[in-house]
Design a protein around this motif. Structure first.
Motif, PDB file in Angstrom:
ATOM      1  N   SER A  87      59.928  10.210  36.190  1.00  0.00           N
ATOM      2  CA  SER A  87      58.736  10.883  35.667  1.00  0.00           C
ATOM      3  C   SER A  87      57.829  11.299  36.810  1.00  0.00           C
ATOM      4  CB  SER A  87      57.972   9.946  34.735  1.00  0.00           C
ATOM      5  OG  SER A  87      56.704  10.485  34.424  1.00  0.00           O
ATOM      6  N   TRP A 105      58.473  19.068  32.062  1.00  0.00           N
ATOM      7  CA  TRP A 105      57.545  17.980  31.774  1.00  0.00           C
ATOM      8  C   TRP A 105      56.180  18.527  31.406  1.00  0.00           C
ATOM      9  CZ3 TRP A 105      58.655  12.652  32.262  1.00  0.00           C
ATOM     10  CH2 TRP A 105      59.928  12.363  32.767  1.00  0.00           C
ATOM     11  N   GLN A 131      52.332  17.362  31.716  1.00  0.00           N
ATOM     12  CA  GLN A 131      51.538  16.384  32.433  1.00  0.00           C
ATOM     13  C   GLN A 131      50.051  16.580  32.177  1.00  0.00           C
ATOM     14  OE1 GLN A 131      53.612  17.284  36.484  1.00  0.00           O
ATOM     15  NE2 GLN A 131      52.764  15.219  36.641  1.00  0.00           N
ATOM     16  N   ALA A 177      52.815  11.669  31.720  1.00  0.00           N
ATOM     17  CA  ALA A 177      53.765  12.780  31.628  1.00  0.00           C
ATOM     18  C   ALA A 177      54.809  12.482  30.562  1.00  0.00           C
ATOM     19  CB  ALA A 177      54.442  13.012  32.976  1.00  0.00           C
ATOM     20  N   LYS A 178      55.293  13.538  29.893  1.00  0.00           N
ATOM     21  CA  LYS A 178      56.345  13.411  28.889  1.00  0.00           C
ATOM     22  C   LYS A 178      57.334  14.550  29.072  1.00  0.00           C
ATOM     23  CE  LYS A 178      53.599  11.143  25.262  1.00  0.00           C
ATOM     24  NZ  LYS A 178      53.143  11.234  23.864  1.00  0.00           N
ATOM     25  N   ALA A 179      58.594  14.286  28.683  1.00  0.00           N
ATOM     26  CA  ALA A 179      59.630  15.311  28.742  1.00  0.00           C
ATOM     27  C   ALA A 179      60.547  15.170  27.550  1.00  0.00           C
ATOM     28  CB  ALA A 179      60.437  15.186  30.038  1.00  0.00           C
ATOM     29  N   HIS A 182      66.667  13.705  30.936  1.00  0.00           N
ATOM     30  CA  HIS A 182      65.569  14.668  30.878  1.00  0.00           C
ATOM     31  C   HIS A 182      66.010  16.052  31.335  1.00  0.00           C
ATOM     32  CE1 HIS A 182      62.609  11.095  31.269  1.00  0.00           C
ATOM     33  NE2 HIS A 182      62.748  11.436  30.010  1.00  0.00           N
TER      34      HIS A 182
END
Length: 444
Positions: A44, A386, A388, A393-395, A404
């Motif tokens: 991440s 991603w 952010q 952060a997320k994916a 990812h």
């Protein structure tokens, strides 16, 4: 006998060592694969870290350098009356196929999650060559908030010629596909070569630059300059496209008129933005790689991501510049009295290899979200995208191992078409779009 016995023992010892060595190598390889798989799942980029010290923001200061009006007018007078976007679209000579008519290799380059709702492959005359590669995209949704330029929906895609293949005269050049997107089932486009006036407007040269980022705002087109250059951005005027009259391999003024390496149209730069701190790179200012427009700020702003290697140790920075609100400076960045441009926001991310960036604050949200599309460390296969902010952060996840690496192959820049809610982007083989809402849903 003793000699032969010692030899056998040595051979048995060597065999044992070979087995142990092989086992160790196998365990190392397995550990490497596990580590790589875990890196895919857990690598991440983390929360954004705001940067505000003069040492950080000072590196991003720009100096505006516009060509004198007499230079641009001299070139226009010599080449004839400039044409507009409508004339280029009306002469579109290449068609694009919707994804159903594209090859399996083309479709394999598209995102895995979320899936593209519309996707197109290029004319075979362009996709067959490996010398030219698409990297940047912007649309009439950037140019005007109603999403239409005149009466047309338009997509611009920036391509750069490889510096290692093809004819030497073409290497490093930049061109833009002007795509007529009025009829979603039948996209067509025409090439325009980017050039730079020289000799006071008496001639022009090809722009030798990798246009990894591009934004069309009002009547201006801003593109990234070559990595390692003192120039950060070049500026073009969409009302100053010129038609050439000689079909030949030369670029510039030739006996009998003007030539552009076989292209029918050129667009001369009207200026550039140059880093005040010198050439960008490891010891200087960060080189801009991806660009996008953010209409959610006041005033509207240009956002940029630093160009870094996907497998390098250098993490990227994200920043923005405000656009001018002066009617006389439509499409240009906001400057002080000396023509200097200062960043209005800057962050550090743990991401590297960013090739696409967006900044967007959903209605009612407290923080702005930054979307970054990244190349994989190996540069091979699908990358990741991603979302952010200062909190984390997320994916998206895809595949049985929760990887990812769900975004497009060799992903290009991102462009948000506010009027339709679509995000446009490119793989190395296709142009595609999907709703921002679906992208957000895939990110959780």
């Amino acid at each position: 006998m003793k000699h032969r016995g010692r030899h056998r023992r040595r051979r048995r010892g060597a065999a044992l060592r070979a087995v142990l060595t092989g086992a160790a190598l196998a365990l190392t390889a397995a550990a490497t694969l596990i580590s790589a798989s875990q890196a895919d799942v857990t690598d991440s980029p983390g929360a954004l870290k705001p940067l505000s010290s003069p040492a950080d923001t000072g590196r991003l200061r720009l100096q505006e350098r516009l060509f004198p009006a007499r230079t641009l007018d001299r070139l226009s007078a010599a080449m004839g009356r400039p044409v507009g976007v409508d004339a280029v679209l009306a002469s579109a000579d290449r068609g694009m196929r919707a994804s159903a008519g594209c090859s399996s290799a083309d479709r394999a380059s598209l995102p895995v999650t979320p899936t593209a709702t519309r996707a197109y492959c290029w004319d075979a005359a362009d996709s067959a060559s490996t010398a030219w590669r698409p990297a940047s995209v912007t649309t009439s949704g950037d140019a005007d908030d109603d999403g239409v330029w005149g009466t047309h929906r338009v997509v611009l895609a920036g391509w750069t010629h490889s510096t290692s293949t093809g004819r030497a005269a073409e290497r490093g050049l930049a061109r833009v596909a002007f795509v007529n997107a009025d009829v979603p089932a039948r996209l067509a486009y025409r090439w325009v070569l980017l050039v730079v006036p020289v000799d006071g407007g008496r001639d022009y040269r090809g722009l030798a630059s990798g246009i990894s980022g591009m934004v069309w705002y009002q009547d201006k087109l801003l593109v990234t300059a070559r990595t390692g250059s003192a120039d950060a951005l070049y500026v073009y005027d969409l009302d100053r496209i010129q038609r050439v009259d000689v079909d030949g391999p030369a670029i510039g003024r030739v006996p009998g008129g003007w030539s552009a390496d076989g292209y029918r149209y050129v667009m001369p730069a009207i200026g550039s933005y140059r880093f005040t701190g010198g050439r960008c790179g490891r010891s200087g200012p960060p080189c801009p790689g991806a660009l996008a427009l953010d209409r959610g700020t006041v005033p509207d702003s240009l956002v940029a991501a630093e160009w870094t290697e996907p497998d390098g140790a250098r993490n990227a920075r994200l920043w923005r510049y405000a656009f001018s609100t002066s009617p006389e400076r439509g499409g240009l960045l906001a400057t002080d009295a000396a023509g200097r441009v200062a960043p209005s926001e800057e962050y550090r991310t743990r991401a590297a290899g960013i090739r696409g960036v967006l900044s967007y604050q959903p209605p009612g949200a407290e923080d702005t979200s930054w979307y970054v599309g990244r190349l994989p460390g190996s540069r091979d296969g699908h990358g990741g995208l991603w979302r952010q902010d200062v909190g984390g952060a997320k994916a998206a996840h895809c595949g049985a191992d929760g990887s990812h690496r769900c975004w497009a192959e060799a992903a290009g820049s991102l462009s948000y078409w506010q009027a339709t809610g679509e995000v446009w982007s490119l793989s190395d083989r296709m142009l595609f779009s999907l709703p921002l809402a679906e992208l957000d849903e895939s990110l959780g």
